[in-house]
Design a protein around this motif. Structure first.
Motif, PDB file in Angstrom:
ATOM      1  N   PHE A 186      -5.934   1.351 -10.875  1.00  0.00           N
ATOM      2  CA  PHE A 186      -6.589   2.335 -10.021  1.00  0.00           C
ATOM      3  C   PHE A 186      -6.380   3.743 -10.571  1.00  0.00           C
ATOM      4  O   PHE A 186      -7.311   4.558 -10.606  1.00  0.00           O
ATOM      5  N   THR A 187      -5.167   4.044 -10.995  1.00  0.00           N
ATOM      6  CA  THR A 187      -4.868   5.373 -11.534  1.00  0.00           C
ATOM      7  C   THR A 187      -5.715   5.663 -12.763  1.00  0.00           C
ATOM      8  O   THR A 187      -6.275   6.751 -12.904  1.00  0.00           O
ATOM      9  N   ILE A 195      -2.247   1.975  -0.738  1.00  0.00           N
ATOM     10  CA  ILE A 195      -1.326   1.732  -1.855  1.00  0.00           C
ATOM     11  C   ILE A 195       0.105   1.962  -1.411  1.00  0.00           C
ATOM     12  O   ILE A 195       1.020   1.192  -1.750  1.00  0.00           O
ATOM     13  N   THR A 227      -7.261   5.293   0.595  1.00  0.00           N
ATOM     14  CA  THR A 227      -6.868   4.463  -0.549  1.00  0.00           C
ATOM     15  C   THR A 227      -5.414   4.709  -0.910  1.00  0.00           C
ATOM     16  O   THR A 227      -4.646   3.768  -1.157  1.00  0.00           O
ATOM     17  N   LYS A 251      -2.254  -3.473 -10.507  1.00  0.00           N
ATOM     18  CA  LYS A 251      -3.451  -3.041  -9.786  1.00  0.00           C
ATOM     19  C   LYS A 251      -3.398  -1.537  -9.500  1.00  0.00           C
ATOM     20  O   LYS A 251      -4.413  -0.830  -9.616  1.00  0.00           O
ATOM     21  N   ILE A 252      -2.224  -1.051  -9.130  1.00  0.00           N
ATOM     22  CA  ILE A 252      -2.073   0.377  -8.861  1.00  0.00           C
ATOM     23  C   ILE A 252      -2.264   1.194 -10.131  1.00  0.00           C
ATOM     24  O   ILE A 252      -2.918   2.246 -10.123  1.00  0.00           O
ATOM     25  N   VAL A 283      -9.196  -0.180  -3.405  1.00  0.00           N
ATOM     26  CA  VAL A 283      -9.094   0.155  -4.828  1.00  0.00           C
ATOM     27  C   VAL A 283     -10.340  -0.290  -5.578  1.00  0.00           C
ATOM     28  O   VAL A 283     -10.812   0.403  -6.492  1.00  0.00           O
ATOM     29  N   MET A 334      -5.502  -2.960   0.267  1.00  0.00           N
ATOM     30  CA  MET A 334      -5.411  -2.198  -0.973  1.00  0.00           C
ATOM     31  C   MET A 334      -6.428  -2.695  -1.993  1.00  0.00           C
ATOM     32  O   MET A 334      -7.116  -1.903  -2.642  1.00  0.00           O
ATOM     33  N   HIS A 335      -6.539  -4.010  -2.149  1.00  0.00           N
ATOM     34  CA  HIS A 335      -7.508  -4.566  -3.095  1.00  0.00           C
ATOM     35  C   HIS A 335      -8.919  -4.108  -2.750  1.00  0.00           C
ATOM     36  O   HIS A 335      -9.697  -3.729  -3.639  1.00  0.00           O
TER      37      HIS A 335
END
Length: 266
Positions: free
Chosen positions: A184-185, A142, A138, A180-181, A67, A63-64
Motif C-alpha cells: 500500500f505504501t 491499517i 484506510t 500488504k501494508i 487498501v 484493510m484488504h
C-alpha cells in the motif's frame, strides 16, 4: 503440480483484472476470491514464503478492501497495471509493483480526448481529491490490523493449549499483513509520483492556471505519503488530520502563467 496449476491459472488470468462493482469496489468472484488465492498460496509456500491458514479477522478484511482501492485504478484504463496487481494480490507472482513506470498516468491523460486541455488538469485534481478523501479510513484500518498482530503476539505466548504451530502461524500472518501494508505504501507513493510527473509535463505541454489547484492538492497528499513511508498509520483523535513541519517549495515559485496574446486583425 504447483507449476501446472499456475500455468492453467495464467491462461485464465491473462488480461483479466479483478472485477469491480459500484464505486470501484471489488465485486465477488469465485475465481478471484477462492480459486486463484488457493493456487497462489501453494506457489508462495513452494517458494518458501510464509503462508498462514488463519481465518481473516474483520479488521484484516476491512484493510484488504480499503487498501485494494489504492492498488488499482479502475477509473483510468489500467494505467495502474491492474492485471499485474491481481497476479501479485493472489500470490501467483511475487513483488512486481516495484517495476511500474510512473509515466503511464500522463500517457493515459494525453491520449484521452477532452473538450479542453484545461479539463486534463481538473481530471488530475479530482483523482487526487478522491484519494485524499479515502486515506483517513484506510490508515485507520491499517492501524487496527497492526494492533491485531500485536495482540496475537501476546496471546500466543500466554495460551498454554494453543495450536502446536501457533507461533509459526502468528509470524506468518504478521508477515503477510506487513507485506500488504508495505505494498500500500509503495502504491500510494506511485500515485503521488505519477500525479506529480503528469503535472510537470502538462505544464510544459499545455500550461494553464488550473495547474495551481493540482499543485495544491499534491501538497495535501504529500504528508500522507511521508506518513505511510514512516509507518505512522495510527492517527490521532483530532479527526485524522495530518500536519507537517515544513513543505517542499511549490513548483510555482518560478512558474509564470502564460499570457494570452490577442490576435490583431488586419
Amino acid at each position: 503440480m504447483v507449476v501446472g496449476l499456475a500455468v492453467v491459472c495464467a491462461g485464465l488470468l491473462v488480461g483479466c483484472a479483478r472485477p469491480t462493482g459500484d464505486f470501484g469496489r471489488a465485486a465477488p468472484s469465485v475465481l478471484h476470491d477462492e480459486i486463484l488465492p488457493t493456487i497462489g498460496a501453494s506457489r508462495a509456500a513452494a517458494d518458501g514464503e510464509p503462508v498462514s491458514d488463519f481465518n481473516l479477522t474483520d479488521q484484516e478484511r476491512e484493510m484488504h478492501d480499503r487498501v485494494w482501492r489504492f492498488l488499482i485504478a479502475p477509473h483510468t484504463r489500467d494505467w495502474f497495471y491492474d492485471t499485474a496487481v491481481e497476479w501479485q494480490r493472489t500470490r501467483l507472482a511475487g513483488t512486481v509493483d516495484t517495476q511500474f513506470l510512473a509515466d503511464r498516468y500522463y500517457a493515459t491523460l494525453r491520449s484521452t480526448q477532452f473538450q479542453s486541455s484545461r479539463v486534463r488538469y481538473r481530471k488530475v485534481e479530482n483523482d487526487i481529491v478522491i484519494d485524499i478523501a479515502t486515506l483517513p479510513t484506510t490508515f485507520a484500518a491499517i492501524c487496527r490490523v497492526i494492533e491485531v498482530d500485536r495482540q496475537r503476539a501476546i496471546a500466543v505466548g500466554n495460551v498454554a493449549l494453543g495450536r502446536p504451530d501457533g507461533r509459526e502461524q502468528v509470524a506468518a500472518r504478521k508477515w503477510e499483513n506487513q507485506e500488504k501494508i508495505a505494498w500500500f505504501t509503495r502504491a500510494l507513493d506511485y500515485r503521488y509520483t505519477s500525479y506529480s510527473l503528469a503535472l510537470d509535463r502538462l505544464l510544459v505541454e499545455t500550461p494553464h492556471e488550473e495547474a495551481r489547484a493540482v499543485d495544491a492538492q499534491l501538497a495535501m497528499l504529500e504528508p500522507w505519503v511521508l506518513r505511510a513511508k514512516a509507518g505512522d498509520f495510527c492517527l490521532s483523535a483530532t479527526g485524522g488530520n495530518v500536519f507537517k513541519d515544513s513543505g517542499h517549495p511549490s513548483r510555482y515559485e518560478t512558474y509564470v502563467a502564460p499570457v494570452e496574446i490577442p490576435t490583431i486583425r488586419k
